[in-house]
Design an enzyme around this catalytic site. Structure first.
Site, PDB file in Angstrom:
ATOM      1  N   ILE A 168      58.059  26.572 -14.054  1.00 31.96           N
ATOM      2  CA  ILE A 168      58.292  25.490 -13.082  1.00 31.96           C
ATOM      3  C   ILE A 168      56.912  24.917 -12.767  1.00 31.96           C
ATOM      4  O   ILE A 168      56.100  25.574 -12.108  1.00 31.96           O
ATOM      5  CB  ILE A 168      58.999  26.011 -11.824  1.00 31.96           C
ATOM      6  CG1 ILE A 168      60.403  26.504 -12.195  1.00 31.96           C
ATOM      7  CG2 ILE A 168      59.078  24.909 -10.765  1.00 31.96           C
ATOM      8  CD1 ILE A 168      61.176  27.121 -11.059  1.00 31.96           C
ATOM      9  N   PRO A 169      56.612  23.718 -13.256  1.00 28.32           N
ATOM     10  CA  PRO A 169      55.234  23.213 -13.294  1.00 28.32           C
ATOM     11  C   PRO A 169      54.730  22.688 -11.949  1.00 28.32           C
ATOM     12  O   PRO A 169      54.545  21.476 -11.763  1.00 28.32           O
ATOM     13  CB  PRO A 169      55.317  22.098 -14.334  1.00 28.32           C
ATOM     14  CG  PRO A 169      56.709  21.561 -14.177  1.00 28.32           C
ATOM     15  CD  PRO A 169      57.565  22.766 -13.862  1.00 28.32           C
ATOM     16  N   CYS A 170      54.457  23.598 -11.016  1.00 28.99           N
ATOM     17  CA  CYS A 170      54.048  23.168  -9.685  1.00 28.99           C
ATOM     18  C   CYS A 170      52.656  22.535  -9.677  1.00 28.99           C
ATOM     19  O   CYS A 170      52.253  21.953  -8.661  1.00 28.99           O
ATOM     20  CB  CYS A 170      54.121  24.323  -8.692  1.00 28.99           C
ATOM     21  SG  CYS A 170      53.294  25.823  -9.231  1.00 28.99           S
ATOM     22  N   HIS A 171      51.940  22.597 -10.797  1.00 26.19           N
ATOM     23  CA  HIS A 171      50.652  21.891 -10.860  1.00 26.19           C
ATOM     24  C   HIS A 171      50.849  20.380 -10.845  1.00 26.19           C
ATOM     25  O   HIS A 171      49.897  19.625 -10.625  1.00 26.19           O
ATOM     26  CB  HIS A 171      49.874  22.304 -12.127  1.00 26.19           C
ATOM     27  CG  HIS A 171      50.560  21.975 -13.408  1.00 26.19           C
ATOM     28  ND1 HIS A 171      51.562  22.772 -13.935  1.00 26.19           N
ATOM     29  CD2 HIS A 171      50.418  20.936 -14.275  1.00 26.19           C
ATOM     30  CE1 HIS A 171      51.985  22.246 -15.081  1.00 26.19           C
ATOM     31  NE2 HIS A 171      51.305  21.123 -15.301  1.00 26.19           N
ATOM     32  N   ARG A 172      52.083  19.900 -11.042  1.00 28.29           N
ATOM     33  CA  ARG A 172      52.352  18.457 -11.043  1.00 28.29           C
ATOM     34  C   ARG A 172      52.612  17.906  -9.644  1.00 28.29           C
ATOM     35  O   ARG A 172      52.904  16.722  -9.496  1.00 28.29           O
ATOM     36  CB  ARG A 172      53.538  18.154 -11.961  1.00 28.29           C
ATOM     37  CG  ARG A 172      53.228  18.451 -13.426  1.00 28.29           C
ATOM     38  CD  ARG A 172      54.423  18.266 -14.339  1.00 28.29           C
ATOM     39  NE  ARG A 172      54.093  18.722 -15.693  1.00 28.29           N
ATOM     40  CZ  ARG A 172      54.988  19.034 -16.618  1.00 28.29           C
ATOM     41  NH1 ARG A 172      56.290  18.926 -16.340  1.00 28.29           N
ATOM     42  NH2 ARG A 172      54.603  19.453 -17.809  1.00 28.29           N
TER      43      ARG A 172
END
Length: 218
Positions: A168-172
């Site tokens: 889940i790409p929370c860096h985005r």
């Protein structure tokens, strides 16, 4: 409220982990074979076993960061976890390596144990999972997309506790002023991941929006 996962025979659950080498350092994936396993959930005043989907399910992903080595952290959180892989987790590890090397990789949420999260955090994580590669969003935009116009801080807290970074790409997710905000792997890893995806980040740590507006999702 989801409680401790127990096996059908009543013994405590057994967790396994694999380490995934990368240019950022080794990531840790803690997983469990959920065949014949359920979650304990409160039903009235009693606890009931609710079956989960069968197969390998990721319980946590631990990123390396400047303060801690992933394997040390996962062994503190999951004492007794054994080093062990299965085909599905080995494949996931290879996909994560490709992702961290700059390849475009999508991850299926079916492999992660979202049931360990609260209902609100599941909403936030699903929204974050929907942000495409090369796009970013802000905590406020995500909150508004969920019908919570003043929920930016709550969204930020939910993402700060994301059990499944990278998948889940929370860096985005960034701050409304364009600054990167926090990240479990550290701000430099967050910057590097965004740049791998074609997002321009200034030396001051802001997503570049001028001269042309960047692509913001939600």
């Amino acid at each position: 409220m989801v409680g401790v996962i127990l096996s059908i025979c009543g013994e405590r659950e057994v967790f396994s982990y694999v380490l995934v080498p990368s240019a950022f350092g080794a990531l840790g994936i803690v997983w469990q074979d959920t065949q014949a396993v359920g979650t304990t959930a409160a039903v009235g005043t009693t606890a009931a076993i609710v079956p989960t989907a069968a197969g390998a399910r990721v319980q946590r992903v631990f990123l390396p960061n400047p303060q801690a080595v992933a394997v040390d952290t996962l062994q503190m959180v999951f004492p007794g976890a054994r080093s062990h892989a299965c085909p599905a987790i080995s494949d996931l590890g290879e996909r994560i390596q490709r992702f961290l090397a700059g390849d475009s990789v999508c991850f299926d949420l079916g492999i992660v144990a979202l049931e360990r999260c609260s209902a609100f955090q599941r909403q936030v994580l699903r929204a974050e999972h929907g942000i495409p590669r090369g796009w970013v969003s802000t905590y406020g935009r995500i909150a508004r997309s969920l019908g919570i116009p003043r929920g930016a801080r709550a969204v930020g807290r939910a993402l700060a506790r994301n059990p499944f970074p990278i998948i889940i790409p929370c860096h985005r997710a960034i701050r409304s002023d364009g600054h990167l905000g926090g990240f479990q792997g550290g701000v430099e890893m967050k910057r590097a991941l965004l740049q791998l995806e074609g997002v321009e980040v200034t030396p001051a740590g802001r997503v570049r929006t001028l001269p042309a507006p960047h692509r913001f999702y939600y």
